[in-house]
Design an enzyme around this catalytic site. Structure first.
Site, PDB file in Angstrom:
ATOM      1  N   HIS A  51      47.461  46.391  23.995  1.00  0.00           N
ATOM      2  CA  HIS A  51      46.824  45.326  23.218  1.00  0.00           C
ATOM      3  C   HIS A  51      45.929  45.909  22.125  1.00  0.00           C
ATOM      4  O   HIS A  51      44.746  46.166  22.364  1.00  0.00           O
ATOM      5  CB  HIS A  51      46.002  44.445  24.155  1.00  0.00           C
ATOM      6  CG  HIS A  51      46.803  43.853  25.273  1.00  0.00           C
ATOM      7  ND1 HIS A  51      47.164  44.583  26.381  1.00  0.00           N
ATOM      8  CD2 HIS A  51      47.325  42.615  25.440  1.00  0.00           C
ATOM      9  CE1 HIS A  51      47.874  43.807  27.195  1.00  0.00           C
ATOM     10  NE2 HIS A  51      47.981  42.611  26.639  1.00  0.00           N
ATOM     11  N   GLY A  86      40.816  42.432  33.903  1.00  0.00           N
ATOM     12  CA  GLY A  86      42.189  42.130  33.484  1.00  0.00           C
ATOM     13  C   GLY A  86      42.496  40.685  33.823  1.00  0.00           C
ATOM     14  O   GLY A  86      42.883  39.912  32.948  1.00  0.00           O
ATOM     15  N   LEU A 125      41.557  37.365  33.719  1.00  0.00           N
ATOM     16  CA  LEU A 125      40.517  36.847  32.830  1.00  0.00           C
ATOM     17  C   LEU A 125      39.447  36.064  33.587  1.00  0.00           C
ATOM     18  O   LEU A 125      39.740  35.331  34.531  1.00  0.00           O
ATOM     19  CB  LEU A 125      41.159  35.993  31.736  1.00  0.00           C
ATOM     20  CG  LEU A 125      41.984  36.826  30.736  1.00  0.00           C
ATOM     21  CD1 LEU A 125      42.909  35.942  29.906  1.00  0.00           C
ATOM     22  CD2 LEU A 125      41.075  37.645  29.832  1.00  0.00           C
ATOM     23  N   HIS A 142      47.948  40.636  19.371  1.00  0.00           N
ATOM     24  CA  HIS A 142      47.279  40.605  20.676  1.00  0.00           C
ATOM     25  C   HIS A 142      47.866  41.630  21.647  1.00  0.00           C
ATOM     26  O   HIS A 142      47.141  42.458  22.180  1.00  0.00           O
ATOM     27  CB  HIS A 142      47.368  39.202  21.292  1.00  0.00           C
ATOM     28  CG  HIS A 142      47.168  39.194  22.771  1.00  0.00           C
ATOM     29  ND1 HIS A 142      45.928  39.135  23.347  1.00  0.00           N
ATOM     30  CD2 HIS A 142      48.051  39.291  23.797  1.00  0.00           C
ATOM     31  CE1 HIS A 142      46.058  39.184  24.666  1.00  0.00           C
ATOM     32  NE2 HIS A 142      47.344  39.279  24.963  1.00  0.00           N
ATOM     33  N   GLU A 184      32.951  28.826  44.841  1.00  0.00           N
ATOM     34  CA  GLU A 184      33.496  29.915  45.659  1.00  0.00           C
ATOM     35  C   GLU A 184      34.019  31.068  44.807  1.00  0.00           C
ATOM     36  O   GLU A 184      33.812  32.243  45.120  1.00  0.00           O
ATOM     37  CB  GLU A 184      34.630  29.405  46.555  1.00  0.00           C
ATOM     38  CG  GLU A 184      34.200  28.409  47.626  1.00  0.00           C
ATOM     39  CD  GLU A 184      34.171  26.971  47.127  1.00  0.00           C
ATOM     40  OE1 GLU A 184      34.368  26.734  45.916  1.00  0.00           O
ATOM     41  OE2 GLU A 184      33.937  26.066  47.953  1.00  0.00           O
ATOM     42  N   HIS A 199      41.679  20.645  55.297  1.00  0.00           N
ATOM     43  CA  HIS A 199      40.655  21.610  55.686  1.00  0.00           C
ATOM     44  C   HIS A 199      41.143  22.629  56.713  1.00  0.00           C
ATOM     45  O   HIS A 199      40.416  23.557  57.057  1.00  0.00           O
ATOM     46  CB  HIS A 199      39.436  20.876  56.250  1.00  0.00           C
ATOM     47  CG  HIS A 199      38.565  20.267  55.194  1.00  0.00           C
ATOM     48  ND1 HIS A 199      39.068  19.463  54.195  1.00  0.00           N
ATOM     49  CD2 HIS A 199      37.229  20.359  54.965  1.00  0.00           C
ATOM     50  CE1 HIS A 199      38.076  19.086  53.402  1.00  0.00           C
ATOM     51  NE2 HIS A 199      36.951  19.616  53.844  1.00  0.00           N
TER      52      HIS A 199
HETATM   53  C1  LIG Z   1      43.748  34.961  34.872  1.00  0.00           C
HETATM   54  C2  LIG Z   1      44.647  35.469  33.799  1.00  0.00           C
HETATM   55  N1  LIG Z   1      45.600  34.678  33.318  1.00  0.00           N
HETATM   56  C3  LIG Z   1      46.449  35.120  32.372  1.00  0.00           C
HETATM   57  C4  LIG Z   1      46.347  36.398  31.900  1.00  0.00           C
HETATM   58  C5  LIG Z   1      47.341  36.920  30.876  1.00  0.00           C
HETATM   59  N2  LIG Z   1      46.677  37.047  29.572  1.00  0.00           N
HETATM   60  C6  LIG Z   1      46.191  38.213  29.144  1.00  0.00           C
HETATM   61  S1  LIG Z   1      45.338  38.067  27.713  1.00  0.00           S
HETATM   62  C7  LIG Z   1      45.611  36.406  27.665  1.00  0.00           C
HETATM   63  C8  LIG Z   1      45.014  35.540  26.595  1.00  0.00           C
HETATM   64  C9  LIG Z   1      44.779  36.225  25.334  1.00  0.00           C
HETATM   65  O1  LIG Z   1      43.880  35.531  24.543  1.00  0.00           O
HETATM   66  P1  LIG Z   1      42.369  35.959  24.453  1.00  0.00           P
HETATM   67  O2  LIG Z   1      41.739  35.870  25.762  1.00  0.00           O
HETATM   68  O3  LIG Z   1      41.752  35.180  23.354  1.00  0.00           O
HETATM   69  O4  LIG Z   1      42.424  37.488  24.057  1.00  0.00           O
HETATM   70  P2  LIG Z   1      42.702  38.087  22.615  1.00  0.00           P
HETATM   71  O5  LIG Z   1      44.021  37.536  22.161  1.00  0.00           O
HETATM   72  O6  LIG Z   1      41.596  37.649  21.766  1.00  0.00           O
HETATM   73  O7  LIG Z   1      42.749  39.544  22.836  1.00  0.00           O
HETATM   74  C10 LIG Z   1      46.378  36.001  28.732  1.00  0.00           C
HETATM   75  C11 LIG Z   1      46.821  34.607  28.956  1.00  0.00           C
HETATM   76  C12 LIG Z   1      45.325  37.201  32.438  1.00  0.00           C
HETATM   77  N3  LIG Z   1      45.144  38.453  32.049  1.00  0.00           N
HETATM   78  N4  LIG Z   1      44.479  36.705  33.359  1.00  0.00           N
END
Ligand SMILES: Cc1ncc(C[n+]2csc(CCOP(=O)(O)OP(=O)(O)O)c2C)c(N)n1
Length: 669
Positions: A29, A117, A119, A264, A413, A475
């Site tokens: 990336h 990683g 998010l 990206h 949680e 539950h």
């Molecule tokens: C929980 C989760 N869901 C999905 C992903 C896959 N994923 C990686 S980056 C991203 C989104 C990218 O957009 P952004 O967060 O704005 O990052 P940028 O493009 O600015 O680097 C996704 C969906 C992940 N890493 N974690």
């Protein structure tokens, strides 16, 4: 301060390393490291207090890249500032056993504070780190000495902000008024599918203001002066966490890919990299080239860092001389050693205690040992009275008292799990967090990361089966036990009675290299007489012969965990009356048992003797232990709302089922 030629070279070095490493790896990336290079430069050369030569300096500022996919931002900075990350490591980005994996991984790369990683997790971890800092500071600093006094920074992307966990963690951080937590929101309007206008219309700045954060906006991510001033201002705000919203442009510098989703997550391509280096006015087209004057400036951070640590060390030494007992205690906690004598406080349960739910026994153990395990801090997601996780008489953590050991995580949680991880990687704590076992699902991504990072955190998960009764199928955990047992480096202990619960806590505190879950009942459990059955000390080995067959070698082994151990003890008697010799094995922890020698395992489960297991959950995880010719009894359906004894009958978790299965295996049915 205007951007000098040197500043520009230093910043572009990050962009170039990110582009080239991703290109060489043919994956990764590049866009966000390119966009945020100026922020990293300002932060790492002017604000962040760190020493590249000692990434584990306890009072360093913490930095968390919550947008873990932008890992090349971190690795570039680590190489440039002189951490133990070489240019060769950068060239091996994303390769087998390299110290520069695709996403930052705790324990792999000096300088990486936590694994990110997935998010949102990093943001949650940084809240935990800021809490740990505030707690240790409140406990150990003196009016004349601040030995724990650092900031926690994070960078969060659109993805981090969209994930629900960002709400839980940021709301909690705002509530606790964590003044040394400073976040950057990379507001670049781009995610994988394109413009954020497709899906994300939040006013993130106002959202954080509503949480009680101090919020600033920067319109241009290349404005070093604005970045610098905003960070200075954020540090001056000490009564609230800070968020700095930075409008940036993904893939900055790339003539054809900036501001596009393409920048990206894919290499820019050799041609575009050439064009980008030209557009940036970079002095060389040679891959991984860093101008010597830029590297020299970056590397001057080593001296700066050494000096910062040295100044702190002088303060620390003075504190240590003045408060040797405190120093000894802090050092013990940071080493992860338990206090001498803590095990003497583990209570013994006797017949006089009567029938005790394992959640209640757990609460009693926690309260007994608490005084000698002060690093054990935690609480629940609003289920303190149900999970028995309050340390009685101890204060609660609040914005007015960071030293309080009882946490009220609120009904958050997932945030709780991420905060616990942040506290654990910070050091100085063994965090515990409680909820109903069913809601382990709500915190599971953080649980998985605790296992990946091998962090010593303890989950207290109660109401562990249909045994909770009337609350019904929503539950009642079914698949949770088996699927949690499938997580590598994760230890689950489901004790059968109060004595095993005490041993479970002993094992949990001693098991330092990974998370441990204590899985406990709502309903009362009978007292297992240890004068007639084996000692509960066997919990440490995961499984043990609780009661052996009478009058000769066993013809069948009955295995179970938790509340169902009572059923196999009963079944053993019935089988004996029917002339079948059965051995009863209590197996509170599959993982601890799997870690024993083959010899021990064979001594508990003799090869060739058929086995029956029973557990009030999905039996998938027992198949391994019963083998192809055994029977694993359990639940293949959701539960129901009814008094629990009736549920056990209706759903076939019964003594008779065990007896019937054992007879079938032995051939006497
Ligand atoms: C929980 C989760 N869901 C999905 C992903 C896959 N994923 C990686 S980056 C991203 C989104 C990218 O957009 P952004 O967060 O704005 O990052 P940028 O493009 O600015 O680097 C996704 C969906 C992940 N890493 N974690």
């Amino acid at each position: 301060m205007p951007q000098s030629k040197l500043d520009e070279l230093c910043i572009n070095a990050i962009r170039v390393l990110a582009m080239d490493a991703v290109q060489k790896a043919d994956s990764g990336h590049p866009g966000t490291p390119m966009a945020l290079a100026p922020l990293a430069y300002v932060l790492w050369t002017r604000h962040l207090r760190y020493n590249p030569a000692n990434p584990s300096w306890i009072d360093r500022d913490r930095f968390v890249l919550s947008a873990g996919h932008a890992s090349m931002l971190l690795y570039s900075v680590f190489y440039l500032t002189g951490y133990d990350v070489s240019l060769d490591d950068i060239k091996h980005f994303r390769q087998w056993e390299s110290s520069t994996p695709g996403h930052p991984e705790y324990g792999y790369t000096p300088g990486v504070e936590t694994t990110t990683g997935p998010l949102g997790q990093g943001l949650g971890n940084s809240v935990g780190m800021a809490i740990a800092e505030a707690q240790l500071g409140a406990m150990f600093n003196k009016s004349d000495h601040a030995v724990i006094d650092h900031h926690t920074y994070f960078i969060a992307s659109d993805g981090d902000m969209m994930e629900g966990i960002s709400h839980e963690a940021s709301s909690y951080a705002g509530h606790l008024a964590l003044g040394k937590l400073i976040g950057f929101y990379d507001d670049n309007h781009i995610t994988i599918e394109g413009d954020t206008a497709l899906t994300f219309g939040d006013d993130t700045a106002r959202r954080f203001e509503a949480y009680g954060w101090h919020v600033q906006r920067i319109e241009d991510a290349n404005d070093l002066d604005a970045l610098d001033k905003a960070i200075v201002a954020a540090k001056e705000i000490t009564d609230r966490p800070s968020l700095i919203v930075v409008r940036s442009h993904i893939g900055f510098g790339s003539p054809n890919k900036h501001d596009t989703a393409e920048a990206h997550g894919s290499p820019l391509g050799a041609d575009e990299i050439k064009l980008t280096k030209e557009a940036l006015g970079y002095p060389s087209q040679e891959p991984f080239y860093v101008a010597p004057e830029a590297l020299a400036h970056w590397r001057s951070m080593k001296d700066r860092g050494a000096q910062l640590e040295q100044e702190w060390k002088a303060r620390y030494d003075a504190w240590k001389r003045g408060y040797p007992t405190d120093a000894k205690e802090l050092e013990r906690r940071l080493r992860g050693d338990l206090m001498e004598g803590w095990e003497d406080l583990i209570p013994t349960f006797t017949a006089e205690n009567g029938n005790v739910a394992s959640r209640a026994a757990s609460g009693a153990v926690l309260n007994s040992i608490a005084v000698k395990v002060p690093e054990l801090v935690g609480g629940s997601a609003d289920l303190a009275s149900s999970t028995n996780t309050i340390v009685k008489g101890a204060p609660s953590i609040s914005r007015d008292d960071y030293a309080g050991r009882n946490f009220h995580f609120g009904i958050r949680e997932h945030g709780m799990g991420a905060v616990m991880n942040g506290m654990a990687v910070h050091g100085g704590f063994i965090p515990y967090g409680a909820t109903f076992l069913i809601f382990s699902d709500y915190m599971r991504p953080a649980v998985r990361l605790a296992a990946i990072m091998k962090q010593h955190v303890i989950y207290v998960w109660t109401h562990d089966s249909i045994g909770l009764g009337e609350d019904g199928p929503t539950h009642q955990p079914i698949e949770q036990l088996s699927t949690l047992r499938a997580i590598p480096d994760f230890t689950l202990i489901r004790p059968a009675d109060a004595s095993e619960t005490a041993e479970a806590w002993r094992a949990a505190l001693k098991h330092k290299d990974g998370p441990v879950a204590l899985v406990l009942t709502r309903q009362k459990l009978g007292f297992i007489d240890r004068t007639r059955n084996a000692s509960a000390a066997g919990v440490a080995k995961g499984a043990y012969v609780l009661s052996d067959a009478d009058g000769g070698a066993p013809q069948v082994v009955l295995m179970s965990s938790g509340s169902e151990v009572a059923l196999i003890l009963e079944a053993q008697k019935k089988l004996q009356d029917a002339g079948v010799r059965a051995r009863v094995v209590s197996m509170p922890s599959h993982e601890l048992f799997a870690a024993q020698s083959q010899e021990y395992r064979d001594s508990v489960l003799p090869p060739g003797v058929k086995r029956v297991s029973i557990e009030a959950g999905h039996p998938m995880s027992w198949q391994r232990w019963v083998g192809g010719d055994g029977i694993a009894l359990g639940l293949h359906r959701f539960g129901a709302s009814a008094p629990y004894k009736e549920l056990y009958e209706h759903l076939g978790i019964t003594v008779d089922k065990v007896v019937e299965s054992a007879k079938q295996l032995v051939g006497t049915s």
